[in-house]
Design an enzyme around this catalytic site. Structure first.
Site, PDB file in Angstrom:
ATOM      1  N   GLU A 404       0.849  -1.192   0.000  1.00 57.36           N
ATOM      2  CA  GLU A 404       0.000   0.000   0.000  1.00 57.36           C
ATOM      3  C   GLU A 404       0.881   1.237   0.000  1.00 57.36           C
ATOM      4  O   GLU A 404       1.844   1.320   0.769  1.00 57.36           O
ATOM      5  CB  GLU A 404      -0.888   0.001   1.259  1.00 57.36           C
ATOM      6  N   GLU A 494      -8.039   2.334  -2.325  1.00 54.43           N
ATOM      7  CA  GLU A 494      -8.628   2.151  -0.999  1.00 54.43           C
ATOM      8  C   GLU A 494      -9.445   3.391  -0.672  1.00 54.43           C
ATOM      9  O   GLU A 494      -8.954   4.516  -0.776  1.00 54.43           O
ATOM     10  CB  GLU A 494      -7.525   1.966   0.061  1.00 54.43           C
ATOM     11  N   ASP A 524     -11.628   0.554   3.092  1.00 58.52           N
ATOM     12  CA  ASP A 524     -10.660   0.750   4.162  1.00 58.52           C
ATOM     13  C   ASP A 524     -11.375   1.019   5.495  1.00 58.52           C
ATOM     14  O   ASP A 524     -12.538   1.414   5.503  1.00 58.52           O
ATOM     15  CB  ASP A 524      -9.802   1.974   3.797  1.00 58.52           C
ATOM     16  N   GLU A 583      -5.671  -4.987   9.066  1.00 60.85           N
ATOM     17  CA  GLU A 583      -4.546  -4.050   9.138  1.00 60.85           C
ATOM     18  C   GLU A 583      -4.179  -3.791  10.595  1.00 60.85           C
ATOM     19  O   GLU A 583      -4.970  -4.041  11.501  1.00 60.85           O
ATOM     20  CB  GLU A 583      -4.874  -2.746   8.406  1.00 60.85           C
TER      21      GLU A 583
END
Ligand code: C2E
Ligand code: CA
Ligand code: CA
Length: 626
Positions: A404, A494, A524, A583
């Site tokens: 990312e 995202e 996200d 995450e």
């Protein structure tokens, strides 16, 4: 006869009776036409004057009063006569029309109906009645002896009808009637202009959905007030927080009804005396005198409204900002509205429902503004902004399966700034589009760099929902894709769940276009928004990215709650056949719980921190050679 030189004929021998008759009558005819010409010439001048007088009037009161005076002058109606202008609503009979303005004998009938006026003329009542009934039904002006009825409407613009009733002491002469007819053209135009002006100003200064004034009105009101009055004014801004969410989840009608009720309650709770305008879709501005400002407790109470919608009690939260105009610099008083908005923003940002403007806050706002300016020049000069890449890993093997892009800003003297500081600031301005465009372009370049080293992993970058509104951003995206230098499947965007749902209608369409082009879409910070299943299922998303707070809470104080969320999101992803990634994985315990619950992918400090592209490349090359 002397005047017209007819007397010389007295001496003529051949003057017979017949001849004299002819001469006299022809001279009288000449006299008549000369008089008429004179009247006409005078009349023309009068009409020009009268028309000038009425065109300078832009409101209906001033206009009708001037028209009445000019009609009286044109046809010579003294005090004993009268001219009245009445306004008729479409559904009213002509007698029910209310007299707006009057002159002469009619003055005492102002604000009364024509019917009442007629009671004072019993013998002529019926004749007058049929006179103006006829005027209304034929939409023409009617004249009958000493009474006249002029009829106007502005039906092309609105449904207003006007009747002039004229009582002259004597029967009107044909010349007077022609004057009135000509002047009527001007009156008619005048009414039309006023109707158009009204419409324009209501469009420009009025919010037709809620029937309140709008931002333009507030600006004008504020600018037109004297410095003294301004300094006595307090501006209270109220943002109804869940308006957009409601609009998406429950529909536009529901949201509007909610806003109407909210406004009604705010009106009652805030102060008895104020002016109110709708500043934004979900924000109202109340202007009031300082002495009418509710105290803090009252204001705090107003941040929680309880509305009755479709027979259900709906709790609505509001953010309130208070700005006392006396607290701002003289030079800045024309910026009051913007400062009040900035105060509201600051309160919203900090999560405080009630925020007072203060000079300290002004400084903070100033600092934010400075940050924006610096960010702007960093972008323009392409200096200080760079990307780092945080790998995404296979939770089981630890292998890198993607990355990312995360923005970093090397500030000229504040060191490296986190996007958590400057992205939200940029989002309050159009700067976010430029930033994200920069990131996107850089990501395309970096993917090419990786490809040149024989590395092909999907790379994601973050976008704001505001990018989707921006033709510039979308066009840049389209152009980059059309160059076909990289496989769209290597690209992923995202967008946070909150932003997706707040701007659902736009986001839904754009995400569809993006995923149709082969680019993947990831939602996200998933789990922090308030989206419904129906909405999630309609977003073209490939991946749900579970918010890091849930992952971290797995080893925090309330692990059970977090676990429930983690499991629920996994179920959702199975249901909607999307991928799922966690995450913020910081320790092995978190990784293990995730693995136990069916998660395969993760991102976090346990595996890697965001790193420069070169380092990512090295790691990937290393991974490939093993
Ligand atoms: P995000 O997209 O949710 O990114 C994850 C953030 O968590 C990143 O912070 C990352 O450095 C941090 N992080 C990663 N692993 C861990 C971990 O194990 N523990 C903890 N505590 N944190 C971890 P960062 O880089 O400061 O970015 C903050 C946010 O700023 C991002 O959140 C994203 O929403 C936004 N952002 C970053 N770059 C861009 C960009 O180019 N455009 C836009 N619109 N937003 C961006
Ligand atoms: Ca992200
Ligand atoms: Ca995130």
């Amino acid at each position: 006869m002397r005047d017209f030189d007819v007397d010389e004929y007295w001496n003529k021998v051949d003057l017979t009776e017949d001849k004299l008759r002819t001469i006299v009558s022809s001279n009288i005819r000449t006299w008549q036409s000369m008089t008429e010409l004179n009247v006409a010439r005078r009349g023309l001048q009068m009409i020009v004057d009268a028309s000038k007088a009425i065109t300078s009037r832009h409101n209906i009161d001033g206009f009708t009063k001037t028209v009445l005076a000019e009609i009286s002058r044109l046809i010579g109606v003294p005090e004993s006569g009268g001219v009245a202008c009445a306004y008729r609503k479409a559904q009213q009979t002509p007698e029910e029309s209310v007299i707006l303005a009057a002159t002469g004998d009619f003055v005492r009938h102002e604000q009364r109906s024509i019917k009442e006026l007629l009671e004072h003329y019993p013998s002529e009542k019926n004749a007058i009645h049929s006179l103006f009934s006829e005027a209304v039904s034929t939409t023409e002006h009617k004249f009958d002896g000493s009474w006249s009825a002029l009829y106007f409407n502005t039906q092309d613009v609105n449904d207003h009808h006007y009747l002039f009733l004229v009582k002259s002491p004597k029967k009107l002469l044909p010349s007077h009637i022609s004057l009135l007819m000509v002047f009527s053209e001007n009156i008619s135009n005048g009414f039309m202009n006023i109707a158009l002006m009204d419409k324009l100003s209501s469009l420009a200064f009025f919010d037709t959905e809620l029937n309140v004034a709008n931002r333009n009105w507030l600006q004008r009101q504020f600018q037109n007030s004297s410095t003294f009055d301004r300094k006595e004014t307090v501006m209270v801004l109220v943002k109804v927080d869940d308006f957009y969410t409601c609009e998406i989840l429950l529909g536009a009608d529901y949201a509007l009804e909610m806003l109407k009720q909210a406004l009604e309650q705010l009106r009652k709770r805030l102060s008895p005396h104020f002016a109110v305008a709708r500043l934004e879709d979900d924000t109202f501005a109340f202007l009031m005198h300082r002495s009418n400002l509710p105290d803090t407790v009252q204001l705090e109470n107003a941040t929680e409204l309880s509305l009755e919608l479709e027979e259900i009690t709906h709790k609505s939260e509001c953010f309130i900002a208070v700005l006392d105009v006396a607290d701002i610099d003289d030079q800045e008083s024309d910026k009051a509205i913007r400062l009040a908005e900035a105060t509201l923003h600051a309160g919203h940002h900090a999560g405080s429902a009630l925020q007072y403007y203060s000079p300290t806050l002004r400084e903070e706002l100033g600092a934010r503004y400075l940050l924006l300016k610096e960010l702007h020049s960093a972008l323009n000069e392409k200096s200080g902004l760079k990307l780092k890449y945080q790998p995404k890993h296979d939770l089981e093997t630890g292998k890198i399966i993607g990355a990312e892009a995360l923005l970093r800003w090397q500030h000229p003297f504040r060191g490296e700034l986190s996007p958590g500081i400057f992205i939200p600031v940029a989002e309050t301005s159009g700067l976010i589009n430029k930033i994200d465009m920069f990131v996107m372009q850089q990501v395309f370049k970096d993917i090419k760099t990786l490809i040149n080293s024989d590395i092909a992993i999907p790379v994601s970058f973050n976008v704001s929902s505001r990018d989707f509104d921006s033709p510039l951003f979308m066009e840049a995206f389209r152009v980059l894709l059309s160059e076909k230098t990289i496989d769209p499947a290597l690209l992923e965007i995202e967008i946070t769940e909150t932003q997706a749902i707040e701007n659902y209608n736009i986001v839904m369409d754009v995400l569809k276009v993006i995923s149709d082009s082969g680019v993947k879409v990831s939602i996200d910070d998933f789990g922090t928004g308030y989206s419904s299943l129906a909405h999630i299922s309609k977003l073209s998303a490939h991946t749900l990215k579970v918010d890091q707070t849930f992952v971290q809470q797995l080893t925090g104080t309330e692990p059970d709650n977090a676990l429930a969320v983690i499991r629920m999101i996994k179920k959702l992803s199975d249901e909607f056949s999307t991928d799922i990634i966690a995450e913020g994985v910081e320790n092995e315990r978190q990784r293990d719980v995730l693995l136990e619950n069916g998660y395969r992918a993760g991102q976090g400090y346990l595996f890697s921190k965001p790193m420069p592209l070169t380092e990512l490349r090295t790691q990937l090359q290393h991974q490939q050679s093993h």
